[in-house]
Design an enzyme around this catalytic site. Structure first.
Site, PDB file in Angstrom:
ATOM      1  N   TYR A 149      50.262  34.183  40.263  1.00  9.94           N
ATOM      2  CA  TYR A 149      50.700  35.039  41.373  1.00  9.94           C
ATOM      3  C   TYR A 149      49.631  35.033  42.475  1.00  9.94           C
ATOM      4  CZ  TYR A 149      51.711  39.106  44.208  1.00  9.94           C
ATOM      5  OH  TYR A 149      51.954  39.931  45.290  1.00  9.94           O
ATOM      6  N   ARG A 196      41.136  47.490  43.538  1.00  9.97           N
ATOM      7  CA  ARG A 196      40.883  48.610  44.470  1.00  9.97           C
ATOM      8  C   ARG A 196      42.174  49.383  44.736  1.00  9.97           C
ATOM      9  NH1 ARG A 196      40.065  46.750  50.423  1.00  9.97           N
ATOM     10  NH2 ARG A 196      42.329  46.585  50.174  1.00  9.97           N
ATOM     11  N   ARG A 206      54.519  49.571  42.258  1.00  5.15           N
ATOM     12  CA  ARG A 206      54.156  48.164  42.019  1.00  5.15           C
ATOM     13  C   ARG A 206      52.965  48.099  41.076  1.00  5.15           C
ATOM     14  NH1 ARG A 206      53.901  46.529  48.280  1.00  5.15           N
ATOM     15  NH2 ARG A 206      52.137  47.915  48.042  1.00  5.15           N
ATOM     16  N   PHE A 266      33.306  33.234  59.324  1.00  5.48           N
ATOM     17  CA  PHE A 266      34.720  33.545  59.056  1.00  5.48           C
ATOM     18  C   PHE A 266      34.998  33.589  57.553  1.00  5.48           C
ATOM     19  CE2 PHE A 266      39.242  33.532  59.509  1.00  5.48           C
ATOM     20  CZ  PHE A 266      39.764  32.568  58.669  1.00  5.48           C
TER      21      PHE A 266
END
Ligand SMILES: COc1cccc([C@H]2O[C@H](CC(=O)N[C@@H](CC(=O)O)C(=O)O)C(=O)N(CC(C)(C)C)c3ccc(Cl)cc32)c1OC
Length: 348
Positions: A149, A196, A206, A266
């Protein structure tokens, strides 16, 4: 006149970017010219896909049809999504998605095909998950399902970014070829967020923690919020953190291979935020009551410090040491956490 229209639609894409993600949008806009537009549009296409996946007002087969065809939708000039939208922020992006498509079609073909290929893989992965056997109350059964997933929703983003970096000429092809490293960049961020967000996701109905882990500590996923299950909750949490720590060596290896400064910033900033978050949530039972985030001041310090590999290694060392300090000998996961930390320390 034509140029003015083009500039206006590009500017609108950056407005959407700044609307959808606060701090991260700024980091994208710091990227060098060769990459900035491609990453901005990749982010917006992913956001569009994510909005469709999260839209609970869509019936399943319509959602699946949109997810599986999104890689073609991004080539359809004028396409917008007006059926009905989730919350305001994300709805605006899909209602004006024609602007994103116009700019996407202005990218060089190599960037377009990277984005379209990842969109196809991710859209089909999301559709498989949405209709697959995992569906009994949207849960994830095994650690293997958990990794799959997270590969679909996050690992593939790492794949796509590494391909865009290579296509821009700012980073090497060899980095893009090492899929395990790119995958870990996504898994580390996604799995840390899933830990978290335990309470937020539970309240939204969920659950993303794999039953193969939490099922060792409770009969129901929601049992951990009860005070009488405090110790089980703590050991389940440390088991989840142990699973995430395994990706740290590959994250550090990926970062060490980057050459371009703007690309390094980034890539490094989200990873140092994640290791800081991981240390914060470790043995911290507040995650079962509310969503906890690192303090703004700490986040700012991390952003300013994450400009070179030595600083990033020092930041990881600091937080891995903090986890090691909080690791309790009575925890059934104590030994494995110590070994995972040992593997990381070999690296740093
Ligand atoms: C090589 O790989 C990467 C290199 C740099 C950044 C990211 C990764 O970082 C942000 C960082 C970000 O978006 N931070 C948020 C805060 C938060 O979500 O907790 C923010 O600062 O707003 C993030 O979280 N995700 C979302 C996924 C994890 C699902 C991929 C993400 C979504 C789209 C893109 Cl193009 C990139 C990323 C990478 O992706 C793996």
């Amino acid at each position: 006149q034509q140029t003015l229209a083009k500039d206006a639609s590009k500017k609108r894409c950056y407005d959407f970017l700044n609307m959808t993600s606060r701090s991260f949008a700024a980091v994208i806009q710091e990227l060098d010219d060769q990459l900035r537009d491609a990453v901005c549009l990749f982010y917006l296409v992913l956001r569009g896909l994510d909005t469709i996946e999260d839209d609970m007002t869509l019936d399943l087969d319509r959602k699946v049809e949109l997810l599986r065809s999104f890689d073609q939708i991004i080539y359809k000039k004028g396409w917008t999504f007006t059926e009905n939208g989730p919350n305001e922020k994300d709805r605006a992006l899909l209602v004006h998605f024609d602007v994103v498509i116009d700019e996407f079609l202005r990218l060089k073909p190599e960037f377009q095909s990277v984005i379209a290929n990842i969109t196809k893989l991710m859209g089909n992965g999301m559709a498989d998950y949405a209709t697959g056997e995992h569906r009994e109350n949207t849960s994830i059964a095994t650690i293997k399902d958990f990794d799959l997933y997270c590969h679909y929703v996050a690992g593939l983003v790492g794949y796509g970014l590494s391909d865009l970096f290579a296509a821009s000429g700012l980073e090497s092809e060899e980095l893009a070829k090492d899929k395990a490293l790119s995958n870990s960049m996504g898994l580390f961020l996604q799995k840390t967020n899933i830990i978290r967000d335990y309470r937020e996701d539970l309240d939204d109905g969920r659950q993303f923690w794999p039953r193969e882990i939490w099922g060792k500590y409770a009969d129901n996923f929601s049992d951990f919020i009860k005070p009488e299950n405090k110790l089980k909750a703590q050991h389940c949490l440390s088991n989840m953190v142990l699973n995430v720590l395994n990706d740290v060596p590959q994250v550090l290896t990926y970062l060490s291979k980057l050459k371009n400064q703007s690309v390094f910033n980034f890539c490094a900033i989200p990873q140092v935020m994640a290791i800081s978050t991981l240390a914060l949530v470790f043995n911290n039972l507040d995650i079962y009551q509310r969503n906890i985030k690192i303090r703004k001041g700490e986040a700012v310090k991390l952003i300013l410090d994450s400009t070179d590999m030595d600083n990033v290694v020092a930041i990881f060392r600091q937080y891995v040491f903090e986890i090691s300090r909080k690791n309790e000998a009575t925890d059934p996961n104590f030994m494995e956490i110590s070994m995972a930390i040992g593997r990381i320390e070999q690296w740093i």
